[in-house]
Design a protein around this motif. Structure first.
Motif, PDB file in Angstrom:
ATOM      1  N   SER A 338       1.001  -1.140   0.093  1.00 19.69           N
ATOM      2  CA  SER A 338      -0.056   0.083   0.083  1.00 19.69           C
ATOM      3  C   SER A 338       0.922   1.211  -0.106  1.00 19.69           C
ATOM      4  O   SER A 338       0.690   2.138  -0.741  1.00 19.69           O
ATOM      5  CB  SER A 338      -0.899  -0.042   1.047  1.00 19.69           C
ATOM      6  N   LEU A 339       1.731   1.317   0.925  1.00 18.57           N
ATOM      7  CA  LEU A 339       2.555   2.651   1.079  1.00 18.57           C
ATOM      8  C   LEU A 339       4.137   2.517   0.199  1.00 18.57           C
ATOM      9  O   LEU A 339       4.797   3.569   0.302  1.00 18.57           O
ATOM     10  CB  LEU A 339       2.883   2.894   2.481  1.00 18.57           C
ATOM     11  N   PHE A 343       8.744   2.601   2.246  1.00 17.04           N
ATOM     12  CA  PHE A 343       8.186   2.797   3.387  1.00 17.04           C
ATOM     13  C   PHE A 343       8.260   1.641   4.240  1.00 17.04           C
ATOM     14  O   PHE A 343       8.504   1.340   5.419  1.00 17.04           O
ATOM     15  CB  PHE A 343       6.815   3.050   3.305  1.00 17.04           C
ATOM     16  N   HIS A 406       3.244   9.237   8.274  1.00 13.67           N
ATOM     17  CA  HIS A 406       2.186   8.227   8.264  1.00 13.67           C
ATOM     18  C   HIS A 406       2.145   7.366   9.712  1.00 13.67           C
ATOM     19  O   HIS A 406       3.298   7.135  10.107  1.00 13.67           O
ATOM     20  CB  HIS A 406       2.303   6.943   7.274  1.00 13.67           C
ATOM     21  N   CYS A 408       1.570   3.669  11.440  1.00 14.07           N
ATOM     22  CA  CYS A 408       1.201   2.478  11.140  1.00 14.07           C
ATOM     23  C   CYS A 408       1.325   1.545  12.351  1.00 14.07           C
ATOM     24  O   CYS A 408       2.153   2.025  13.257  1.00 14.07           O
ATOM     25  CB  CYS A 408       1.774   2.010   9.935  1.00 14.07           C
ATOM     26  N   TYR A 624      -5.331   3.387  -0.557  1.00  8.44           N
ATOM     27  CA  TYR A 624      -5.160   4.917  -0.129  1.00  8.44           C
ATOM     28  C   TYR A 624      -5.077   5.689  -1.365  1.00  8.44           C
ATOM     29  O   TYR A 624      -4.336   6.714  -1.606  1.00  8.44           O
ATOM     30  CB  TYR A 624      -3.829   5.227   0.501  1.00  8.44           C
TER      31      TYR A 624
END
Length: 718
Positions: A338-339, A343, A406, A408, A624
């Motif tokens: 996703s990131l 990341f 972010h 997480c 996202y």
């Protein structure tokens, strides 16, 4: 008194006697002179150097045989008509004439004058000669010159070669980038080259006359001593040593001591040294890289196995226990997809730091690859210590992590194996800890499991499934099912989605949920995905050839397929091979894949679109995505994730999301397809909101190829 007559007679006899005596003396002197002359000539002929006598004009009067050979083997008659200057260059002739004039004027002999003899055969000889003035019998006036001419060509060549050799040696030493030093047998430096000054930081004045002891620490002097003693005995040897630079830092050298031998005697020692400091540092770096993970700098599998093997030896000798922990991160793949990988890499580094803070000096932490870590606790007196470490790890990893704005959260699953109960060697303990970790992941996340024998059977079963999956393609055990996609307004079938299934000869029909994750983990997904794409294109082309109305066929690309550098070429080749018109192929990628690296995704999508195919975003709404990126994606439709369809009429939030996705797609002029439509209520809601197409059990479950063909036949006849 004698009479005049007697006197006359007596005088006559006396006179005759005197005359005869004079003649006899003259004869004796002449004979002696001849003998002397012959003796001189014999002597002159015996010498190897040339001898000459010339008159004042330079014309040869006398010479020996050696001179004839020196001048080119000319005959004696030829040489009588020659002058000495006939056998030299104009420059040498002028110089020699001036020298003769000086000798004639001063009366002083010249012992050595050099010139070059030029012979008729083309050979040149370098000579040196002497010049002595010849005087007449009264020694009042000069009548010519005499002298010795010696061939010095070989000597000149030897001197030149010696000089060249000296300069070569000096050049070799002075311009050598390596250290070169010469020592006396007592170890005193006699000479160094410029490279030595650069490598050590000391000048020649500071080193010559010393033993270089100030460059060496105590232990280094012992390393240095033995090779030096060997060199003194005539044996060369090499070794590595560290010296102290004048500025204080250490320099690593590889030194070879070579004996200096003169007349079969060792008179000194040469030291030839290469600066290997950078090489040693590079070697250390490479060695570190070979045993450590590049991302986290933790030990890697190789170093961990070494530590574990040594730990087992110590545990066996000491009679104590040892623990191996195998852990991975839950939800890491989802976060990474996703990131993005950057990341994900930072997240792994943060996790590594937290693991180090939990374990400290009590054990070894290693990264196995991906999101998997292992921990060795080598000395265990009480098993309660394991639980203390494990609980600290779980708590540390649970804490939220903030990266690039972010926040997480990840959790972990941990498997534990113990020596000696769960294995006697490193491989068995690691395999059993891995099996326990998978059990923890399957049963209850964010927990730990100790290994039990039944887990070994489960791990073996998992390995068996992997091996069988690798052979499934070869054995034609994979098949495709097809789920129709309908247009809301007309009810017309606009396409089908190809869904892979595994028809195992013993296990029966295996769901993708049971083997796709394993295929992705092992890399089998790449050949499997190409098989799905090729088979789907062939089937769609076959339907068209059978006279059915052309429709698109949708094929899902996994993240691993989409990331291939040659994915565009792979798709192009399959389209060419199957002869399917690209407009009837649709490739689906998930929203999380699309957002990993949006800029690169756009490039890949544009490459795929250039082939003429269609592209859709699958599972939309779970990732996202930002509207700004969606505007730039070259896509044709969005596919609403089934999670928003299931509770579309009972949960207000889900219906709002679904309606928002449809409205957003309309604003971007994209078509929308909803998957997982199972009830009429869902159907009517989506239709009222302007959804373009649907797919789900409300119309049809996935069908085998024969059943799908039958459905197409019935639709054509209706």
């Amino acid at each position: 008194m004698l009479s005049s007559g007697v006197l006359a007679i007596t005088s006559y006899f006396v006179y005759n006697m005197i005359q005869r005596s004079i003649e006899k003396v003259n004869q004796i002197e002449a004979t002696q002179l001849v003998r002397e002359e012959q003796k001189i000539r014999s002597t002159l002929e015996s010498i190897q150097d040339g001898y000459y006598e010339i008159d004042m004009t330079g014309k040869f009067l006398f010479y020996n045989h050696s001179l004839l050979e020196l001048l080119g083997g000319k005959s004696e008659s030829d040489l009588h008509d020659c002058q000495i200057t006939d056998f030299m260059s104009a420059g040498d002739a002028k110089k020699l004439e001036q020298t003769y004039q000086w000798v004639a004027h001063s009366g002083t002999a010249v012992k050595c004058v050099e010139w070059e003899v030029i012979r008729e055969d083309g050979i040149s000889k370098r000579v040196e000669g002497s010049i002595v003035l010849i005087l007449d019998g009264e020694e009042t006036s000069a009548t010519g010159f005499r002298g010795i001419i010696r061939d010095i060509t070989d000597r000149i060549d030897s001197e030149r070669m010696l000089e060249e050799s000296r300069f070569r040696y000096k050049s070799l030493v002075d311009h050598n980038p390596d250290l070169v030093c010469s020592f006396e047998l007592e170890g005193v430096v006699t000479a160094i080259n410029p490279a030595t000054e650069k490598i050590t930081g000391y000048s020649a004045n500071q080193l010559v006359g010393t033993t270089c002891a100030h460059l060496l620490s105590g232990i280094q002097r012992f390393i240095y001593l033995r090779p030096f003693l060997l060199a003194k005995k005539g044996r060369s040897s090499s070794f590595e040593i560290s010296i102290s630079h004048k500025r204080g830092y250490m320099v690593d050298l590889q030194i070879r001591f070579v004996p200096i031998i003169v007349d079969s005697q060792v008179v000194g020692v040469f030291a030839i040294g290469k600066d290997i400091t950078e090489h040693k540092q590079a070697e250390e770096t490479i060695n570190h890289m070979a045993y450590h993970d590049a991302l986290t700098d933790l030990p890697n599998r190789r170093l961990f196995t070494d530590h574990l093997t040594r730990g087992l030896e110590q545990a066996e000798r000491g009679g104590h226990k040892l623990a191996v922990l195998f852990l991975d991160l839950n939800r890491f793949k989802y976060i990474n997809d996703s990131l993005g990988h950057a990341f994900g890499d930072t997240l792994l580094q943060k996790i590594a730091e937290r693991l180090l803070s939990c374990v400290g000096q009590h054990g070894t932490i290693a990264r196995m690859g991906g999101d998997e870590f292992t921990i060795l606790l080598p000395v265990l007196q009480q098993e309660s210590f394991i639980l203390l470490i494990v609980n600290n790890i779980i708590e540390a990893i649970n804490r939220p992590i903030r990266i690039e704005g972010h926040e997480c959260s990840v959790t972990t699953s941990i498997g534990i194996s113990l020596f000696p109960n769960d294995g006697q060697d490193a491989q068995t303990l690691m395999m059993n800890a891995d099996a326990a970790m998978y059990r923890a992941k399957e049963s209850h996340r964010n927990q730990y499991e100790f290994f039990t024998p039944i887990m070994s059977a489960q791990a073996s079963e998992r390995l068996t499934v992997e091996l069988e999956l690798r052979k499934a393609l070869e054995r034609n055990e994979l098949l495709l099912m097809y789920q129709p996609q309908l247009e809301f307004k007309t009810g017309r079938v606009t396409g089908v989605e190809a869904l892979v299934r595994w028809l195992h000869p013993k296990r029966g029909m295996v769901s993708p949920a049971d083997f796709i994750p394993l295929a992705e983990e092992t890399g089998i997904i790449i050949p499997l995905g190409e098989w799905v794409l090729r088979t789907a294109c062939l089937q769609n082309k076959a339907w068209q050839n059978s006279g059915f109305a052309p429709m698109r066929i949708a094929v899902n690309l996994s993240a691993y397929q989409f990331k291939q550098a040659n994915i565009v070429q792979v798709v192009a080749d399959i389209l060419k091979e199957t002869k399917l018109d690209p407009v009837y192929l649709e490739l689906e990628i998930t929203e999380s894949v699309a957002m990993q690296n949006a800029e690169q995704v756009i490039v890949t999508l544009e490459g795929l679109k250039s082939l003429g195919i269609q592209v859709s975003i699958d599972d939309f709404g779970t990732g996202y995505s930002s509207l700004s990126y969606l505007r730039n994606f070259p896509i044709d439709r969005l596919k609403i994730d089934r999670s928003f369809i299931n509770d579309i009429t009972s949960v207000q939030g889900e219906s709002t999301i679904a309606a928002s996705i449809i409205a957003m797609a309309q604003s971007l002029k994209l078509e929308v397809i909803a998957e997982g439509v199972e009830t009429e209520v869902q159907f009517e809601f989506l239709k009222s909101k302007g959804c373009t197409e649907m797919q789900g059990y409300f119309f049809s479950k996935p069908l085998l190829m024969e059943d799908m063909t039958g459905r197409l036949v019935s639709m054509r006849e209706s």
